[in-house]
Design an enzyme around this catalytic site. Structure first.
Site, mmCIF file in Angstrom:
data_model
loop_
_atom_site.group_PDB
_atom_site.id
_atom_site.type_symbol
_atom_site.label_atom_id
_atom_site.label_comp_id
_atom_site.label_asym_id
_atom_site.label_seq_id
_atom_site.Cartn_x
_atom_site.Cartn_y
_atom_site.Cartn_z
ATOM 1 N N SER A 71 -10.101 0.959 7.279
ATOM 2 C CA SER A 71 -9.471 1.297 5.953
ATOM 3 C C SER A 71 -8.815 -0.317 5.233
ATOM 4 O O SER A 71 -8.518 -0.192 4.274
ATOM 5 C CB SER A 71 -8.118 2.031 5.998
ATOM 6 N N LYS A 129 0.700 -1.269 -0.122
ATOM 7 C CA LYS A 129 -0.035 0.098 0.118
ATOM 8 C C LYS A 129 0.735 1.036 0.192
ATOM 9 O O LYS A 129 1.748 1.276 0.818
ATOM 10 C CB LYS A 129 -0.768 -0.140 1.257
ATOM 11 N N SER A 168 -9.102 3.282 3.277
ATOM 12 C CA SER A 168 -8.129 3.799 2.279
ATOM 13 C C SER A 168 -7.365 2.684 1.680
ATOM 14 O O SER A 168 -6.395 3.135 0.890
ATOM 15 C CB SER A 168 -6.958 4.736 3.243
#
Length: 495
Positions: free
Chosen positions: A187, A87, A163
């Site tokens: 997230s 990520k 996210s």
């Protein structure tokens, strides 16, 4: 004639566990696995914008070495030759840009590799690239000024969540079997629900971060590192590899004695589950409730006892929301202040116009919160913890929806209404963040599809450090209601 060494010849991409076994048996080479990952990225990324950085040269060199290791009979790690994604926020590898989804840090290149990535590399995994995130992870939709918006593989006009939306979309698209994520308000679980993949938020401290300059950043609110996978077994294997104490993380803990993969084989006929369709405080769309009702029946069919129970939080949703936002905004502002003091970069000064407007707003709010407000939020957290733990004292797990609605339009903050009722579009469609206030582990499990064919997730919450029970129930649901065939194929995504 198909090539037996090509992992793309199956109707759906292999799980990490199956791919690792095939590599060990010589059925698939690491080089072929990495080549296939890049082929699928090329076929899908224009449509969904999941990947923002690739490391093709390094990954192919590592794959060639991993292939040679198989051929020479060297000892192999549990993820030997398996391609994975990071990520673009808080999992990083030396030499690959890590931008935090921010134009301000477009050229930032880490000189070190994060703890969990090193552990994955030690297990033989090969990093193929990194995935999109909203700027500093501040939204439940994955959009930023630097890389744009990530679309949902089921419908690229719909949100992939956030996210960790890039990671969830990458996994749902079949590009990699494992992509890393992080979770401070949902997230991992938000995009898992939106993209129909499995996402587990471990108890804070189980997976070490060793962040600097703030080694305690995960404590307020409780933030956890983890990953997104298509199968429960892959998340269990991931946790087996990345969990455990690290000497540079003062809140990390040992997981000695835990066997997360073995937990996926447990029966659930003695399991008790409390089912709350709305946590007693949220609005939810009827088709979400109906889908999670059906998921409760799936657990019952496996032998679990499921009762309708709502937690008693003893505070309003508005009070809970205020605590989460105070903590989250304060943490963002503290991060910005560390950047200003250590790097001389003033995000709200010279760079304000480069920021996502909602991110700039959150920073300004964070600077305005005082220390008393910050600590009073901990009083609310205690009340939320007690409300959840009161239920978990009586039941093994708590079941809720993950999100109050199916995926909405990509590039927007969230819905303005749920079931006709006005809500705060920033946070009120998420049934995830109370577990970040409390620190309880929680997973989003694919529960079904909406009338328009979009994923809906069910959330399973356990007592602290009881990830094994969450994994057992999740795997039992997967066996009885498999979701592997619901994913769109690569050709459909790329069209």
């Amino acid at each position: 004639m198909t090539d037996a060494t090509d992992p793309t010849t199956e109707p759906t991409p292999r799980s990490a566990r199956r791919l690792a076994a095939a590599i060990e048996d010589g059925e698939v080479t690491p080089a072929a696995a990495v080549d296939a990952a890049y082929d699928r990225i090329a076929a899908t990324n224009d449509a969904i914008n999941a990947f923002v950085q690739l490391r093709e040269e390094e990954a192919r060199e590592e794959a060639a070495a991993a292939t040679e290791a198989v051929e020479t009979g060297d000892p192999l790690g549990r993820l030997h030759g398996v391609p994975i994604a990071l990520k673009d926020l808080d999992s990083f590898i030396e030499g690959l840009p890590c931008t935090y989804g921010s134009a301000v840090f477009e050229d930032a290149v880490p000189e070190t590799t994060s703890v969990i990535v090193r552990r994955l590399q030690d297990a033989g995994a090969i990093v193929v690239g990194s995935t999109n995130s909203p700027e500093f992870g501040h939204l439940g939709d994955t959009s930023n000024p630097l890389f744009g918006t990530t679309g949902n593989p089921f419908d690229p006009t719909r949100t992939a969540g956030g996210s960790s939306g890039g990671s969830a979309a990458a996994v749902a698209a079949g590009t990699v079997p494992i992509a890393l994520g992080s979770d401070a308000a949902g997230s991992i679980r938000i995009p898992a629900s939106a993209c129909g993949v499995y996402g587990l938020k471990p108890t804070t401290g189980l997976v070490p971060e060793a962040s600097r300059p703030d080694a305690l950043v995960s404590a307020a609110p409780f933030m956890s590192l983890g990953g997104l996978t298509r199968t429960v077994g892959d998340s269990a294997l991931l946790l087996d590899v990345i969990a455990g104490m690290h000497p540079r993380d003062p809140i990390s803990v040992s997981d000695e004695g835990a066997d997360y993969v073995a937990a996926t084989r447990r029966p659930i006929d003695d399991l008790s589950v409390a089912y709350s369709p709305d946590l007693g405080v949220f609005e939810t769309e009827p088709e979400v409730t109906e889908t999670v009702d059906d998921f409760a029946d799936v657990l019952r069919s496996g032998g679990a006892t499921v009762d309708r129970v709502d937690p008693d939080f003893d505070v309003s949703l508005a009070t809970m929301r205020g605590a989460e936002i105070t903590l989250f905004e304060s943490t963002l502002a503290s991060m910005a202040e560390s950047i200003r003091r250590r790097q001389g970069i003033d995000l709200l000064g010279d760079h304000r116009e480069e920021l996502t407007p909602t991110f700039a707003d959150r920073l300004e709010n964070g600077y305005a919160h005082d220390a008393v407000a910050f600590k009073q939020a901990d009083v609310v957290r205690t009340t939320v913890y007690d409300g959840l733990q009161d239920v978990l004292d009586e039941y093994d797990l708590l079941l809720t929806p993950t999100l109050a609605c199916p995926p909405f339009e990509a590039g927007t903050m969230g819905p303005e209404t749920i079931d006709g009722q006005p809500i705060d579009p920033y946070i009120d469609w998420l049934l995830t963040w109370p577990m970040n206030l409390s620190g309880h582990p929680a997973a989003s499990v694919p529960a079904g599809l909406s009338e328009s064919g979009l994923p809906i997730g069910a959330q399973l919450v356990g007592s602290r450090f009881d990830e094994e029970t969450i994994l057992a129930a999740s795997a039992a649901a997967e066996r009885r209601n498999p979701w592997a065939e619901t994913y769109p194929d690569v050709e459909a995504i790329g069209r």
